[in-house]
Write an enzyme that holds these catalytic residues in place. Structure first.
Site, PDB file in Angstrom:
ATOM      1  N   PHE A 124      -4.969   8.048   5.517  1.00  0.00           N
ATOM      2  CA  PHE A 124      -3.569   8.220   5.867  1.00  0.00           C
ATOM      3  C   PHE A 124      -3.474   8.919   7.224  1.00  0.00           C
ATOM      4  O   PHE A 124      -4.159   9.914   7.466  1.00  0.00           O
ATOM      5  CB  PHE A 124      -2.818   9.023   4.805  1.00  0.00           C
ATOM      6  CG  PHE A 124      -1.333   9.001   5.024  1.00  0.00           C
ATOM      7  CD1 PHE A 124      -0.596   7.872   4.725  1.00  0.00           C
ATOM      8  CD2 PHE A 124      -0.685  10.079   5.592  1.00  0.00           C
ATOM      9  CE1 PHE A 124       0.775   7.818   4.958  1.00  0.00           C
ATOM     10  CE2 PHE A 124       0.683  10.044   5.834  1.00  0.00           C
ATOM     11  CZ  PHE A 124       1.414   8.911   5.514  1.00  0.00           C
ATOM     12  N   ASP A 195      -7.327  14.943  -0.405  1.00  0.00           N
ATOM     13  CA  ASP A 195      -5.893  14.694  -0.310  1.00  0.00           C
ATOM     14  C   ASP A 195      -5.473  13.974  -1.590  1.00  0.00           C
ATOM     15  O   ASP A 195      -5.913  12.852  -1.856  1.00  0.00           O
ATOM     16  CB  ASP A 195      -5.590  13.845   0.923  1.00  0.00           C
ATOM     17  CG  ASP A 195      -4.096  13.644   1.163  1.00  0.00           C
ATOM     18  OD1 ASP A 195      -3.318  13.764   0.198  1.00  0.00           O
ATOM     19  OD2 ASP A 195      -3.715  13.345   2.306  1.00  0.00           O
ATOM     20  N   TYR A 220       6.657  14.841  -3.447  1.00  0.00           N
ATOM     21  CA  TYR A 220       7.782  13.914  -3.532  1.00  0.00           C
ATOM     22  C   TYR A 220       7.422  12.531  -4.046  1.00  0.00           C
ATOM     23  O   TYR A 220       8.293  11.661  -4.146  1.00  0.00           O
ATOM     24  CB  TYR A 220       8.497  13.787  -2.179  1.00  0.00           C
ATOM     25  CG  TYR A 220       7.614  13.510  -0.984  1.00  0.00           C
ATOM     26  CD1 TYR A 220       7.193  12.234  -0.686  1.00  0.00           C
ATOM     27  CD2 TYR A 220       7.240  14.545  -0.132  1.00  0.00           C
ATOM     28  CE1 TYR A 220       6.402  11.972   0.410  1.00  0.00           C
ATOM     29  CE2 TYR A 220       6.449  14.305   0.979  1.00  0.00           C
ATOM     30  CZ  TYR A 220       6.028  13.023   1.245  1.00  0.00           C
ATOM     31  OH  TYR A 220       5.236  12.777   2.339  1.00  0.00           O
ATOM     32  N   LYS A 221       6.172  12.301  -4.383  1.00  0.00           N
ATOM     33  CA  LYS A 221       5.791  10.997  -4.931  1.00  0.00           C
ATOM     34  C   LYS A 221       5.825  11.068  -6.459  1.00  0.00           C
ATOM     35  O   LYS A 221       6.894  11.087  -7.069  1.00  0.00           O
ATOM     36  CB  LYS A 221       4.425  10.596  -4.384  1.00  0.00           C
ATOM     37  CG  LYS A 221       4.429  10.321  -2.870  1.00  0.00           C
ATOM     38  CD  LYS A 221       3.077   9.868  -2.388  1.00  0.00           C
ATOM     39  CE  LYS A 221       3.083   9.428  -0.938  1.00  0.00           C
ATOM     40  NZ  LYS A 221       3.343  10.523   0.020  1.00  0.00           N
ATOM     41  N   ARG A 367       3.344  -3.328  -1.022  1.00  0.00           N
ATOM     42  CA  ARG A 367       2.822  -2.285  -1.907  1.00  0.00           C
ATOM     43  C   ARG A 367       3.794  -2.033  -3.057  1.00  0.00           C
ATOM     44  O   ARG A 367       5.001  -1.870  -2.847  1.00  0.00           O
ATOM     45  CB  ARG A 367       2.603  -1.003  -1.086  1.00  0.00           C
ATOM     46  CG  ARG A 367       1.784   0.051  -1.769  1.00  0.00           C
ATOM     47  CD  ARG A 367       1.501   1.194  -0.814  1.00  0.00           C
ATOM     48  NE  ARG A 367       2.709   1.934  -0.479  1.00  0.00           N
ATOM     49  CZ  ARG A 367       2.726   3.198  -0.068  1.00  0.00           C
ATOM     50  NH1 ARG A 367       1.588   3.852   0.096  1.00  0.00           N
ATOM     51  NH2 ARG A 367       3.860   3.806   0.224  1.00  0.00           N
TER      52      ARG A 367
END
Length: 408
Positions: A124, A195, A220-221, A367
């Site tokens: 990422f 991560d 927030y996921k 995705r």
């Protein structure tokens, strides 16, 4: 597989009652919880209470009377239960990017004389960017190295100070073997940062079982803390006393309200705090965490794998022209499935226009994320039905779907 069979799977789902505890708009199939989790129904009332009573009426007294000051550690302890850590090894604070920098700079301190900070190509971007920034600040003392994932083990040598990897790849969903790679790094004398942005809350994580050194992730996921929710940082207890934080903010001081001119690191994980915590964000995140902690992680993982398997089976049965970008083996996959198509952006926009929300990652990835607490098996069916219709009619070719928005 027919729709009746799929509805029977939903009826037998042990997590099915959690769906009613989220705000999910009618007519929308939401398969993007791996980017932004849905809103828990309790969050709005909790936020209103924090704003109207704790802030509006109690004002600054709330730091003590409503325990605002304790929020980073309290939430950190809750996150710890989801990632295989001790309560005092995790703090909720700042953003993922900032916590990446904190962990990198700490690891470099703990391995003086080593010059390489290592990660994989295609990680990422914020992880790689923070590595690049730290290397730039070092004036040439530190070198950032990015290699294909299969070359990482052979690159671990006595010049590598830290290996930074994302456990679940954000594009493909492919899982790294956390235990094996941590062992390999330690055998070379290097430290490891994991991560967990696409893992925490989606699958079992055992940081201490793997002897991980540091970990970071966002709220927030899958933790459903809301857009820009506070992130978290894990530091193994064995390292606590040996790190002088590069971001030595006042909330990481041993006695913030002594207002000393000189910085003295706080005890344990507290030294990884930095600035004043965002209480509104903390309140929202805590609602998501409390909901998540009610569910059994084993059940979450089993459903996640089954949702992904169903998506792949239906996709290959109903669609042509797409290539699977995620591992077929559910044990090697996080809680998402990605497929490739040269016109992926326009196809995804057409799908969103039909009320099926996934997302696009350049150059060609569509995705789809599966959040087991609220994603139904029927949602997978509906998504593939809509995608098949879009490809049959060619509606994705409409000009409006080709215009790139700021957020994809």
């Amino acid at each position: 597989m027919d729709l009746d069979t799929i509805r029977a799977m939903d009826a037998a789902d042990p997590l099915r009652d959690f769906r009613d505890r989220f705000e999910l708009p009618d007519g929308v199939v939401y398969l993007d919880g791996n980017s932004l989790g849905a809103l828990p129904k309790v969050t709005a009332a909790r936020m209103a209470d924090v704003v109207n009573r704790e802030w509006g009426q109690d004002l600054i007294r709330s730091w003590n009377s409503n325990h605002w000051i304790e929020a980073p550690r309290r939430l950190g302890g809750k996150i710890a239960r989801l990632i295989g850590a001790k309560d005092h090894e995790v703090v909720a604070a700042d953003s993922t990017s900032i916590n990446v920098f904190k962990a990198l700079s700490a690891a470099v301190q703990l391995r003086p004389g080593r010059s390489i900070i290592l990660s994989e190509t295609g990680n990422f971007p914020t992880d790689a960017y923070m590595m690049q920034g730290l290397a730039h600040l070092s004036g040439g003392r530190i070198e950032q190295k990015l290699l294909p994932a299969d070359q990482i083990p052979a690159a671990l040598n006595d010049q590598v100070s830290v290996l930074l990897l994302t456990q679940t790849h954000y594009k493909t969903g492919r899982l790294h073997d956390m235990a094996a790679l941590t062992r390999a790094a330690h055998a070379a004398g290097a430290l490891v940062i994991w991560d967990l942005s696409h893992s925490a809350g989606a699958l079992p994580v055992d940081l201490n079982g793997c002897q991980a050194d540091f970990a970071i992730g966002c709220g927030y996921k899958y933790l459903n803390g809301g857009p820009g929710a506070p992130a978290f940082l894990f530091c193994a207890e064995r390292h606590h006393g040996d790190v002088f934080p590069a971001l030595s903010g006042w909330f990481g001081h041993a006695a913030p309200f002594a207002f000393d001119d000189s910085y003295e690191p706080g005890a344990g994980i507290d030294r990884f705090q930095c600035g004043t915590p965002g209480i509104l964000g903390m309140a929202a995140l805590e609602c998501g965490l409390d909901l998540m902690l009610e569910a059994e992680m084993a059940a979450i993982r089993l459903k996640s794998q089954a949702l992904g398997d169903l998506f792949i089976a239906l996709c290959e049965d109903r669609l042509t022209g797409f290539a699977l970008a995620s591992p077929r083996d559910a044990a090697q996959r996080g809680s998402q499935v990605s497929i490739r198509h040269d016109e992926g952006y326009a196809i995804m926009q057409a799908l969103i226009a039909r009320g099926v929300i996934g997302d696009f990652r350049a150059p060609d990835i569509l995705r789809f994320g599966f959040t087991p607490l609220y994603t139904r098996y029927e949602d997978v069916w509906l998504a593939i039905e809509a995608l098949a219709e879009i490809m049959k009619t060619g509606e994705w070719r409409e000009a409006r779907f080709a215009t790139r928005a700021a957020v994809t």
